[in-house]
Design a protein around this motif. Structure first.
Motif, PDB file in Angstrom:
ATOM      1  N   SER A  84       0.657  -1.222  -0.082  1.00 43.12           N
ATOM      2  CA  SER A  84      -0.064   0.037  -0.027  1.00 43.12           C
ATOM      3  C   SER A  84       0.941   1.225  -0.092  1.00 43.12           C
ATOM      4  N   LEU A  85       1.910   1.130  -0.761  1.00 44.80           N
ATOM      5  CA  LEU A  85       2.592   2.422  -0.853  1.00 44.80           C
ATOM      6  C   LEU A  85       1.987   3.739  -1.287  1.00 44.80           C
ATOM      7  N   LYS A  86       2.583   4.846  -0.682  1.00 47.26           N
ATOM      8  CA  LYS A  86       2.185   6.115  -0.781  1.00 47.26           C
ATOM      9  C   LYS A  86       3.245   7.116  -1.346  1.00 47.26           C
ATOM     10  N   PRO A  87       2.911   7.964  -2.113  1.00 41.42           N
ATOM     11  CA  PRO A  87       3.867   9.035  -2.702  1.00 41.42           C
ATOM     12  C   PRO A  87       4.813   9.450  -1.479  1.00 41.42           C
ATOM     13  N   GLU A  88       4.500   9.637  -0.354  1.00 43.80           N
ATOM     14  CA  GLU A  88       5.055  10.138   0.794  1.00 43.80           C
ATOM     15  C   GLU A  88       6.042   9.145   1.167  1.00 43.80           C
ATOM     16  N   ASP A  89       6.200   7.902   0.655  1.00 45.35           N
ATOM     17  CA  ASP A  89       7.080   6.920   1.204  1.00 45.35           C
ATOM     18  C   ASP A  89       8.244   6.875   0.001  1.00 45.35           C
ATOM     19  N   THR A  90       8.243   7.768  -1.002  1.00 46.32           N
ATOM     20  CA  THR A  90       9.490   8.086  -2.030  1.00 46.32           C
ATOM     21  C   THR A  90      10.383   8.706  -1.116  1.00 46.32           C
ATOM     22  N   ALA A  91      11.751   7.844  -1.001  1.00 45.26           N
ATOM     23  CA  ALA A  91      12.879   8.183  -0.272  1.00 45.26           C
ATOM     24  C   ALA A  91      13.951   7.034  -0.587  1.00 45.26           C
ATOM     25  N   VAL A  92      15.219   7.424  -0.158  1.00 43.69           N
ATOM     26  CA  VAL A  92      16.216   6.244  -0.233  1.00 43.69           C
ATOM     27  C   VAL A  92      16.365   5.658   1.065  1.00 43.69           C
ATOM     28  N   TYR A  93      16.310   4.267   1.113  1.00 43.77           N
ATOM     29  CA  TYR A  93      16.093   3.347   1.976  1.00 43.77           C
ATOM     30  C   TYR A  93      17.357   2.704   2.461  1.00 43.77           C
ATOM     31  N   TYR A  94      17.588   2.759   3.699  1.00 45.74           N
ATOM     32  CA  TYR A  94      19.014   2.109   4.132  1.00 45.74           C
ATOM     33  C   TYR A  94      18.695   0.960   4.989  1.00 45.74           C
ATOM     34  N   CYS A  95      19.571   0.182   5.518  1.00 45.16           N
ATOM     35  CA  CYS A  95      19.471  -0.690   6.781  1.00 45.16           C
ATOM     36  C   CYS A  95      20.811  -0.330   7.146  1.00 45.16           C
ATOM     37  N   ASN A  96      20.649  -0.719   8.565  1.00 46.32           N
ATOM     38  CA  ASN A  96      21.880  -0.893   9.670  1.00 46.32           C
ATOM     39  C   ASN A  96      21.490  -1.368  10.931  1.00 46.32           C
ATOM     40  N   LEU A  97      22.357  -1.387  11.751  1.00 45.35           N
ATOM     41  CA  LEU A  97      22.149  -1.942  13.150  1.00 45.35           C
ATOM     42  C   LEU A  97      20.967  -0.891  13.583  1.00 45.35           C
ATOM     43  N   GLU A  98      20.320  -1.304  14.571  1.00 45.93           N
ATOM     44  CA  GLU A  98      19.208  -0.372  15.267  1.00 45.93           C
ATOM     45  C   GLU A  98      19.493  -0.561  16.910  1.00 45.93           C
ATOM     46  N   PRO A  99      20.153   0.691  17.405  1.00 44.26           N
ATOM     47  CA  PRO A  99      20.495   1.931  16.724  1.00 44.26           C
ATOM     48  C   PRO A  99      21.543   1.755  15.757  1.00 44.26           C
ATOM     49  N   ARG A 101      24.856   1.950  14.041  1.00 49.13           N
ATOM     50  CA  ARG A 101      26.486   2.091  14.643  1.00 49.13           C
ATOM     51  C   ARG A 101      27.406   1.602  13.426  1.00 49.13           C
ATOM     52  N   LEU A 102      26.910   1.263  12.337  1.00 46.97           N
ATOM     53  CA  LEU A 102      27.909   0.925  11.244  1.00 46.97           C
ATOM     54  C   LEU A 102      27.702   1.799   9.982  1.00 46.97           C
ATOM     55  N   GLY A 103      28.886   2.037   9.178  1.00 48.85           N
ATOM     56  CA  GLY A 103      28.968   2.761   8.171  1.00 48.85           C
ATOM     57  C   GLY A 103      27.757   2.559   7.250  1.00 48.85           C
ATOM     58  N   TRP A 104      27.141   3.561   6.545  1.00 48.71           N
ATOM     59  CA  TRP A 104      26.012   3.340   5.825  1.00 48.71           C
ATOM     60  C   TRP A 104      26.237   2.737   4.386  1.00 48.71           C
ATOM     61  N   GLY A 105      25.280   1.933   3.867  1.00 48.07           N
ATOM     62  CA  GLY A 105      25.443   1.424   2.487  1.00 48.07           C
ATOM     63  C   GLY A 105      24.952   2.640   1.648  1.00 48.07           C
ATOM     64  N   GLN A 106      24.746   2.117   0.042  1.00 51.10           N
ATOM     65  CA  GLN A 106      24.604   3.020  -0.740  1.00 51.10           C
ATOM     66  C   GLN A 106      23.010   3.243  -0.902  1.00 51.10           C
ATOM     67  N   GLY A 107      22.170   2.538  -0.129  1.00 43.22           N
ATOM     68  CA  GLY A 107      20.922   2.556  -0.158  1.00 43.22           C
ATOM     69  C   GLY A 107      20.343   2.186  -1.292  1.00 43.22           C
ATOM     70  N   THR A 108      18.785   2.008  -1.447  1.00 39.54           N
ATOM     71  CA  THR A 108      18.203   1.917  -2.467  1.00 39.54           C
ATOM     72  C   THR A 108      16.970   2.767  -2.780  1.00 39.54           C
ATOM     73  N   GLN A 109      16.823   3.521  -3.722  1.00 35.24           N
ATOM     74  CA  GLN A 109      15.750   4.303  -4.092  1.00 35.24           C
ATOM     75  C   GLN A 109      14.370   3.558  -4.327  1.00 35.24           C
ATOM     76  N   VAL A 110      13.480   4.370  -3.504  1.00 37.77           N
ATOM     77  CA  VAL A 110      11.914   3.801  -3.878  1.00 37.77           C
ATOM     78  C   VAL A 110      11.244   5.159  -4.185  1.00 37.77           C
ATOM     79  N   THR A 111      10.788   4.985  -5.413  1.00 35.17           N
ATOM     80  CA  THR A 111       9.790   6.066  -5.896  1.00 35.17           C
ATOM     81  C   THR A 111       8.382   5.658  -6.006  1.00 35.17           C
ATOM     82  N   VAL A 112       7.354   6.300  -5.451  1.00 38.63           N
ATOM     83  CA  VAL A 112       6.188   6.217  -5.415  1.00 38.63           C
ATOM     84  C   VAL A 112       5.390   7.060  -6.278  1.00 38.63           C
TER      85      VAL A 112
END
Length: 114
Positions: A84-99, A101-112
């Motif tokens: 049920s994606l919405k236009p406001e979900d448009t962003a670059v998405y990243y994963c990491n530990l929570e919270p 603590r690691l270097g960030w990857g390149q992310g993946t672009q999601v465009t709705v």
């Protein structure tokens, strides 16, 4: 050094679905909580969803009931099923530990968008 590689983003119409994947190298994955984050242009990253090593989950208010986080410790991979994606979900998405603590990857672009 742990590396994070996100994939699965793309262009989708409102109401559509995507499944993101994040593969982590190294042995740190299975022992730690993981999170998916997103970043809007000019904004700081925000936590979208988190999952403990045992599978307990939490979600940001804006995605509750639409997104599902899961993990496969044997594959050192964390997933984010987005429905049920919405236009406001448009962003670059990243994963990491929570919270995080690691270097960030390149992310993946999601465009709705229609």
């Amino acid at each position: 050094q742990v590396q994070l590689v996100e994939s699965g983003g793309g262009l989708v119409q409102p109401g559509g679905s995507l499944r993101l994947s994040c593969a982590a190298s190294g042995s740190i994955f299975s022992a730690n909580p993981m999170g998916w984050y997103r970043q809007y242009p000019g904004k700081q990253r925000e936590l979208v969803a988190g999952i403990t090593r045992y599978g307990s989950t939490k979600y940001g208010d804006s995605v509750k009931g639409r997104f599902t986080i899961s993990r496969d410790n044997a594959k050192s991979t964390v997933y984010l099923q987005m429905n049920s994606l919405k236009p406001e979900d448009t962003a670059v998405y990243y994963c990491n530990l929570e919270p995080p603590r690691l270097g960030w990857g390149q992310g993946t672009q999601v465009t709705v968008s229609s």
